[in-house]
Design a protein around this motif. Structure first.
Motif, PDB file in Angstrom:
ATOM      1  N   LEU A 191       0.814  -1.042  -0.070  1.00 23.53           N
ATOM      2  CA  LEU A 191      -0.201  -0.005   0.151  1.00 23.53           C
ATOM      3  C   LEU A 191       0.751   1.254   0.024  1.00 23.53           C
ATOM      4  N   ARG A 192       1.895   1.124   0.906  1.00 21.82           N
ATOM      5  CA  ARG A 192       2.902   2.347   0.861  1.00 21.82           C
ATOM      6  C   ARG A 192       3.542   2.442  -0.338  1.00 21.82           C
ATOM      7  N   ARG A 193       4.072   1.363  -1.056  1.00 19.35           N
ATOM      8  CA  ARG A 193       4.685   1.363  -2.637  1.00 19.35           C
ATOM      9  C   ARG A 193       3.595   1.966  -3.501  1.00 19.35           C
ATOM     10  N   TYR A 194       2.235   1.475  -3.430  1.00 16.97           N
ATOM     11  CA  TYR A 194       1.423   2.127  -4.325  1.00 16.97           C
ATOM     12  C   TYR A 194       1.070   3.605  -4.170  1.00 16.97           C
ATOM     13  N   TYR A 195       0.946   4.050  -3.155  1.00 14.18           N
ATOM     14  CA  TYR A 195       0.913   5.696  -2.756  1.00 14.18           C
ATOM     15  C   TYR A 195       2.113   6.037  -3.122  1.00 14.18           C
ATOM     16  N   SER A 196       3.267   5.816  -3.022  1.00 12.83           N
ATOM     17  CA  SER A 196       4.537   6.415  -3.369  1.00 12.83           C
ATOM     18  C   SER A 196       4.662   6.563  -4.900  1.00 12.83           C
ATOM     19  N   GLY A 197       3.970   5.891  -5.620  1.00 12.07           N
ATOM     20  CA  GLY A 197       4.059   5.962  -7.049  1.00 12.07           C
ATOM     21  C   GLY A 197       4.476   4.655  -7.536  1.00 12.07           C
ATOM     22  N   GLY A 198       4.701   3.685  -6.889  1.00  9.73           N
ATOM     23  CA  GLY A 198       5.137   2.396  -7.324  1.00  9.73           C
ATOM     24  C   GLY A 198       4.240   1.780  -8.397  1.00  9.73           C
ATOM     25  N   SER A 199       4.974   0.972  -9.160  1.00  8.66           N
ATOM     26  CA  SER A 199       3.960   0.280 -10.311  1.00  8.66           C
ATOM     27  C   SER A 199       3.347  -1.111  -9.777  1.00  8.66           C
TER      28      SER A 199
END
Length: 579
Positions: A152-160
Motif C-alpha cells: 500500500l505504501r509502495r502504491y501511494y509512493s508511485g510504485g508500479s
C-alpha cells in the motif's frame, strides 16, 4: 541696401524668438547642455559607476535600443541598463508566481505527510489491537499484514503496483489462515484448505465485505495518490515555466519601456500601462499558451480534493478497516462455506461453537462538524487540509494570461491606467496609441513592442502542455476511482466502474442507510469452473505492473482489500472494540 535688408529681417527674428519662448521648446544647444544629474543619481543608486555617465545630455546617435535623441546614457550605460531590465523582468515574474510555487510545495508536503501518517497509524492501530487480542496467533502471522502495508505504501509512493491484485491476494491468503481458526471443531487437510481458497470467489467466505472494502479503500488510495502527484506536478511545472531566458527582442522592449526614460533624463516617468502590457504579452507569449490546460488542471485538482472530502475519504477508509475486518470474520463464523469441497472431519474432543449474534453492538461511525473534527494525523485532519487547498486553488485559474496584468499593475513598474497622458509611450512623454495585443503566441503577430516569431512554438512550452494533459487525465480518472496505470487490470472501483454511486452506511456517514446492491447467494462451485490453484505462500514485493506473465491470478480477484488479522472465534465478542 544692407541696412534695409537687415531691418526687414529683424521683425521675423523677434517673432521666432517669441514663438520658441511660448512653446517651451529647446534649441539643440539648450538640449545638449541639459543636466543629467537625476539620471546619474539613479544609475549610481543601482550600484553602477557613473564614470561613463555624461554630466549633461549628449547626442544619441550611438544608442541602439533607445530613441536616438539627446541622451544622458553612454553606450556602456545602455548595455548595462538593458541587462538590468532583463533581471528586473525575471524578478517580477518570480515574485508574482511565488504564490503558486509556495502553495504547491507546502500543500504537497502537508498532504503527503498526512496520507503517509494515516497509513502508518492504520497499521500501528491494527498491530496493537490484534497483538493484545490474539497474542502469538497474530504475531506469528504478522508478515501477512506487513506485506500488505508495504504494498500500500509502495502504491501511494508511485510504485508500479496493482492495488486490485494486492488486495485480492491478501484476502486469498487470509482465507486459508483464518478458515481453520474460526472452525476449530473441524480438522482440515492441506488439500481441503487449497480447495476452499480455490473456490473463494464462489463461496464468498467473507461475504460481501471484501468487495465493499475494496471499493472504499481503492478509490481513496487512488484519489490520494493522484492528488499528491498532481500537487507535485504543479510545483514542477511552475518551476519550469518561470525559469525564463529573455529573448533579444524581449530585452529590447523591456529596455525601451523601463530605462529609456532614464536615458532621456526623466527617471520619474513610468511607462504607459498599455505599453507595459504589450511588452509583457510579447515576452510571456509562450506562458500564455499554457492557459487552457492549466485551467483544466486546476479544475481537476479541485474536483479530486472534493472527492477526498466526500465519498473517497482517505481518513474514513483507513479508520474503517478494522470494522470491515470484524464483519468479514463474523460472516465466516456464521455461514458455512463447505459447499463444493466436501464435509470436513470433526476435530477430536471439540464441539461446534454456536456463533453469537453480532447485529447492532458495533459502534456506528460518528459524523463531525468541521469545527469539532478530530485531529488524526500530521497535526490536522482531511477536512481542514482540503478546505485550505480549495481556497488556494481558486485564484490560480487564469494565472498565465493574467500575469502581464499583474506585473503591469505594480505602480513601481508601470503608470496607472488613469495617467495616460503623462506616461512614457516608448518615444517620449505622452499617450500610448497602439492597441493591446491578445494572449498567447499567435496573438503577438502584430505586437508593436516585441517582435515574436509565431511560426516557432517553444518546445519547452509544448512539453509542459503535455505534462499538464497527462496529470489532468490521471486526476479525472481518479474522480471515478480508476487508476490510469492499471486501467486494464483494475475493475471499476468507484463511480466510473461497476460500483457506480455505491455508498454504505458505515462507509460514508450522514447519507442514511443503504442496502448493498450485492446480496446474491453464493454460487455453487459447479456453476463456474474453478480457477487453477495458486502458490500458497509468496514472498517479497510481487504485485507490480510487469509481473503479470507467468503468475497465477488469485481466485479472489473480485474480493477487496482489508488489513484483516488472524482471528479466533472470539472475534465476535471483541467486535465493538474495532473502531
Amino acid at each position: 541696401m544692407d541696412t534695409r535688408s537687415s531691418s526687414s529681417r529683424y521683425p521675423l527674428l523677434v517673432l521666432l524668438c517669441a514663438v520658441c519662448s511660448l512653446s517651451g521648446s529647446r534649441s539643440p544647444v539648450a538640449s545638449a547642455g541639459r543636466s543629467c544629474a537625476d539620471t546619474r543619481q539613479v544609475y549610481a543608486e543601482k550600484g553602477y559607476s557613473t564614470g561613463t555617465a555624461p554630466v549633461t545630455q549628449i547626442s544619441g546617435e550611438h544608442l541602439r535600443l533607445c530613441p536616438q535623441d539627446y541622451t544622458c546614457c553612454s553606450s556602456q550605460m545602455e548595455e548595462t541598463l538593458a541587462l538590468q531590465s532583463e533581471r528586473d523582468f525575471l524578478k517580477a515574474v518570480e515574485e508574482n508566481s511565488q504564490f503558486l510555487l509556495t502553495t504547491f510545495t507546502q500543500r504537497h508536503r502537508r498532504f503527503d505527510e498526512f496520507f503517509r501518517e494515516l497509513i502508518e497509524l492504520s497499521e500501528k492501530s491494527m498491530n496493537q489491537m490484534f497483538t493484545k487480542t490474539y497474542g502469538r496467533l497474530f504475531t506469528q502471522n504478522a508478515h501477512v499484514f506487513q506485506e500488505l502495508f508495504v504494498e500500500l505504501r509502495r502504491y501511494y509512493s508511485g510504485g508500479s503496483v496493482s492495488l486490485s491484485e494486492v488486495l485480492s491476494d491478501f484476502w486469498s491468503r487470509l482465507v486459508e489462515r483464518v478458515f481453520s481458526l474460526v472452525n476449530p471443531q473441524y480438522q482440515f487437510s492441506e488439500d481441503y484448505l487449497e480447495c476452499v481458497s480455490k473456490h473463494a470467489e464462489q463461496l464468498q467466505p467473507f461475504g460481501d465485505v471484501p468487495r465493499r472494502l475494496r471499493v472504499q479503500v481503492m478509490r481513496a488510495f487512488i484519489a490520494a495518490r493522484a492528488l499528491s502527484q498532481g500537487l507535485a506536478t504543479g510545483r514542477d511545472i511552475v518551476n519550469k515555466a518561470t525559469k525564463l531566458t529573455a529573448e533579444s527582442e524581449c530585452v529590447r522592449g523591456l529596455m525601451r519601456q523601463w530605462y529609456c526614460p532614464l536615458c532621456r533624463g526623466m527617471p520619474s516617468v513610468r511607462p504607459c500601462h498599455s505599453l507595459c502590457l504589450n511588452v509583457m504579452k510579447g515576452c510571456l507569449a509562450n506562458q500564455g499558451d499554457l492557459e487552457t490546460e492549466w485551467n483544466n488542471f486546476i479544475d481537476a485538482l479541485y474536483q479530486v480534493s472534493e472527492k477526498l472530502e466526500g465519498p473517497f475519504n482517505m481518513e474514513l477508509a483507513a479508520d474503517s478497516i478494522s470494522v470491515k475486518v470484524s464483519e468479514a470474520i463474523m460472516h465466516m463464523q456464521e455461514n458455512s462455506v463447505f459447499q463444493g469441497c466436501g464435509s470436513p472431519r470433526p476435530a477430536p474432543g471439540r464441539s461446534k461453537r454456536s456463533p453469537k449474534a453480532s447485529g447492532g453492538n458495533r459502534r456506528p461511525f460518528r459524523t463531525y462538524t468541521p469545527e469539532e473534527k478530530p485531529t488524526t494525523a500530521a497535526g490536522t485532519n482531511l477536512d481542514r487540509l482540503v478546505t485550505e487547498l480549495k481556497e488556494r486553488l481558486r485564484p490560480m485559474r487564469g494565472f498565465w494570461v493574467s500575469l502581464p496584468h499583474t506585473i503591469c499593475n505594480d505602480e513601481r513598474i508601470a503608470a496607472d491606467v488613469t495617467n495616460e497622458d503623462r506616461c512614457w509611450n516608448g518615444q517620449t512623454r505622452g499617450r500610448y496609441l497602439p492597441d493591446v495585443m491578445g494572449d498567447g503566441l499567435a496573438s503577438q503577430i502584430n505586437n508593436p513592442e516585441v517582435e515574436v516569431d509565431i511560426s516557432r512554438p517553444d518546445v519547452r512550452t509544448r512539453q509542459l502542455i503535455m505534462e499538464l494533459r497527462v496529470v489532468t487525465n490521471k486526476l479525472k480518472n481518479a474522480q471515478t476511482g480508476q487508476d490510469m496505470d492499471f486501467m486494464d487490470s483494475e475493475e471499476g472501483s468507484g463511480s466510473g466502474g461497476g460500483d457506480d454511486g455505491e455508498r454504505y452506511n458505515d462507509d460514508w456517514p450522514g447519507h442514511g442507510p443503504y442496502s448493498p446492491p450485492y446480496n446474491k447467494p453464493p454460487r455453487s462451485p459447479a456453476s463456474n469452473p474453478a480457477k487453477p490453484p495458486r502458490v500458497r505462500e509468496r514472498n517479497g514485493s510481487k504485485w507490480n505492473k510487469n509481473n503479470g506473465q507467468g503468475r497465477i491470478k488469485s481466485a479472489t480477484s473480485k474480493l477487496s482489500f482489508s488489513p484483516v488479522p488472524l482471528l479466533l472465534p472470539f472475534m465476535v465478542t471483541v467486535a465493538p472494540m474495532w473502531r
